[in-house]
Design an enzyme around this catalytic site. Structure first.
Site, PDB file in Angstrom:
ATOM      1  N   GLU A 227      -6.776   6.167  -2.063  1.00 46.30           N
ATOM      2  CA  GLU A 227      -6.883   4.744  -2.443  1.00 46.30           C
ATOM      3  C   GLU A 227      -7.945   4.547  -3.524  1.00 46.30           C
ATOM      4  OE1 GLU A 227      -4.574   2.869  -1.615  1.00 46.30           O
ATOM      5  OE2 GLU A 227      -3.740   3.930   0.098  1.00 46.30           O
TER       6      GLU A 227
ATOM      7  N   HIS B 220       7.083  -0.192   3.403  1.00 46.31           N
ATOM      8  CA  HIS B 220       7.178  -0.014   1.953  1.00 46.31           C
ATOM      9  C   HIS B 220       8.265  -0.884   1.389  1.00 46.31           C
ATOM     10  CE1 HIS B 220       4.274   3.148   1.125  1.00 46.31           C
ATOM     11  NE2 HIS B 220       4.415   2.788  -0.111  1.00 46.31           N
TER      12      HIS B 220
HETATM   13 ZN   LIG Z   1      -1.061   4.922  -3.007  1.00 44.69          ZN
END
Ligand SMILES: [Zn+2]
Length: 583
Positions: free
Chosen positions: A451, A583
């Site tokens: 991240e 997602h």
């Molecule tokens: Zn990612």
């Protein structure tokens, strides 16, 4: 500030002087200079001009960081939703009159009007999404919907204009104009407010179901767990076949079945919307973003990559299946697909948490990062500062004060949040954040680096690019940056530097073990991600019979391309296992 005023004067005098001229009659050098200045200056100076004294209400999730950083972060330095909307309303009325879409100077003039409004909209949307994902409430959901309704008229006005300009600018010798209008013209807008409201609501419901679904103990329905952190971790470390089966079935039945009735109308709505915008279907609109040729060309490239990797994948699959077959005798056919619940991950998308069961050289085990973190009494904060020092050690950026003050590093106990780890570019000054329900273990050690890798990429293009170019080369490229960095972070060389691993421990056996670990994580992932999009594209193209094969089609593809089968028997009428994956 002074620079900005000079810039404005410069632009308006330029606009005035060219207002009655035709294309290519203006001074080319002056034009290039303007583009250059726009690239460097426009966005930041504009932000400076409109900064205000509005107080943000943000949750204090980071006691340690806040102590250190809150004093450094100006609490007034943030997007002011009310003011931004007011400015946009005012500026909307000032759109320049366009009498010639082939006029490049006019196109530039239009962009100087368009970009600040679009940028403010984007900043507001990002902030409202952040607010919702870090605090799932009806109020925050309603705020997102309301904002979508405010933004839509602007997009409805500007998208057709951008398309008209693009018809001419695509032949322009100026690469910037060509590129900017090419991107703008590929945008999508909904022409119906009811659709905007519905899409926003359905999207919120998807997040809500995924984040709040619980799996309860078979003999105690008062003892229930959300996916993060308990169920997610259980899938990684539990070895008992039936306990894993309980978690797998509980999650897929609980989440997937509920998602089904929201996801299908949601994609129907999106599909209708992209069709209204000239796309064949949602798949085409996603593929366009990659700029890798037509749909057929793009899918051809991806098919070929999968084909190339298959010989390696098949060996990996056969090896892992053999080892797991010995571990769980008579539980599944040792010549068939592997059941999805025994690969160390809820979706069998990465198998590295099963390394201990399949390790080629057990005499040289890999360093157990979780154990080291616990032994060294690492705090969550230290996991982040360790990741940050990795980036600075290779010449990249340190995290900003706002990152430390405004990120969500822990799962809050007082409210529902979306725990799926993510990074956000708030698009305003140096406000970058991550949202991770961190636990102290090796998987989060990797995730934090991944991240933060996104944040590094945000910082690199925010520093060097104008607003219109601040984005990943494509959505896949952003992930590649994070993952490449994550992979280096767990490499033996880096772990030795951190003092997590003794140099003497690394020999050829250790290296083979490490390479297998990488393969379990990265090679195993490829057929999974391939099927994820393959399945969705079929769904978007209406090539799946929803009544009879909605779920079985998903598993047919997973068996065909990855040799992974459902852990329990499934039912096409109620199950929707693809929907049990975020997602
Ligand atoms: Zn990612």
């Amino acid at each position: 500030m002074t620079n900005f005023i000079i810039l404005l004067l410069f632009i308006s005098s330029f606009q005035f002087s060219i207002s009655n001229r035709k294309q290519n009659h203006y001074d080319q050098k002056q034009f290039e200079e303007i583009i250059e200045i726009l690239k460097i200056k426009f966005t930041d100076e504009l932000e400076e001009l409109i900064s205000t004294n509005y107080n943000i209400e943000h949750h204090n999730d980071n006691p340690k960081q806040s102590e250190n950083y809150e004093s450094e972060v100006d609490s007034n330095d943030h997007v002011d939703i009310k003011l931004w909307n007011k400015l946009n309303e005012k500026d909307m009325k000032k759109m320049p009159v366009i009498d010639d879409y082939s006029d490049e100077a006019m196109a530039m003039q239009w962009l100087t009007w368009y970009i600040p409004i679009e940028q403010r909209h984007s900043q507001i949307t990002t902030l409202l999404n952040w607010n919702y994902e870090t605090n799932i409430t009806e109020e925050n959901q309603a705020a997102m919907t309301a904002q979508n309704l405010i933004r839509s008229p602007f997009t409805r006005l500007t998208l057709p204009i951008a398309k008209k300009f693009n018809e001419h600018m695509k032949y322009s010798k100026d690469d910037d104009l060509k590129r900017i209008f090419g991107r703008l013209a590929s945008g999508i807008v909904s022409f119906n407010d009811d659709d905007v409201k519905r899409a926003s609501k359905l999207h919120g419901q998807l997040e809500d179901i995924y984040s709040t679904t619980k799996v309860c103990e078979l003999n105690d329905n008062k003892k229930c767990y959300t996916l993060s952190p308990y169920i997610e971790r259980l899938m990684q470390i539990e070895k008992d076949y039936d306990r894993l089966l309980w978690a797998w079935k509980g999650w897929h039945d609980g989440c997937g079945n509920k998602i089904r009735s929201v996801y299908l109308p949601y994609i129907d709505l999106l599909n209708k919307n992209v069709k209204e915008n000239g796309y064949h279907d949602l798949a085409e609109s996603w593929i366009t973003d990659y700029e890798m040729g037509s749909v057929v060309e793009f899918e051809g490239i991806i098919d070929q990559i999968l084909k190339d990797i298959m010989p390696l994948y098949e060996q990996l699959h056969a090896y892992v299946r053999g080892r797991l077959c010995s571990k769980y005798p008579n539980r599944f056919d040792c010549n068939g697909p592997i059941p999805a619940h025994i690969l160390g991950n809820m979706w069998a998308q990465m198998w590295n948490d099963r390394l201990d069961d399949v390790i080629p050289y057990p005499d040289t085990p890999l360093v157990n990062i979780t154990d080291v973190l616990i032994k060294k009494q690492f705090s969550i904060d230290q996991m982040y500062t360790t990741a940050e020092s990795f980036f600075t050690s290779i010449g990249l950026y340190p995290m900003t004060s706002k990152f430390w003050a405004r990120s969500m590093f822990r799962k809050p106990t007082d409210r529902d949040v979306v725990c799926h780890a993510s990074a956000s570019d708030m698009g305003y000054h140096d406000d970058y954040r991550v949202k991770i329900c961190t636990e102290i273990n090796d998987d989060y050690f990797y995730t934090i680096h991944h991240e933060m890798g996104h944040v590094e990429y945000y910082m690199a293009y925010s520093e060097n690019q104008p607003y219109v170019y601040r984005g990943g080369a494509n959505s896949g490229f952003h992930e590649a940056i994070g993952d490449t960095i994550g992979m280096f972070a767990i490499s033996p060389v880096h772990l030795i530097k951190l003092g997590f691993l003794q140099e003497e421990a690394v020999n050829s056996h250790y290296e083979i073990n490490f390479l297998l670990r990488l393969a379990l994580q990265k090679v195993a992932f490829l057929p999974f991600s391939y099927v994820m999009d393959k399945y969705r594209f079929l769904l978007f193209r209406n090539e799946i019979d929803r009544e009879h094969e909605l779920n079985s089609k998903w598993w047919a593809l997973r068996i065909q391309h990855g040799g992974i089968m459902p852990a329990a028997s499934r039912n096409d009428e109620v199950n929707f296992d693809a929907g049990a994956k975020y997602h």
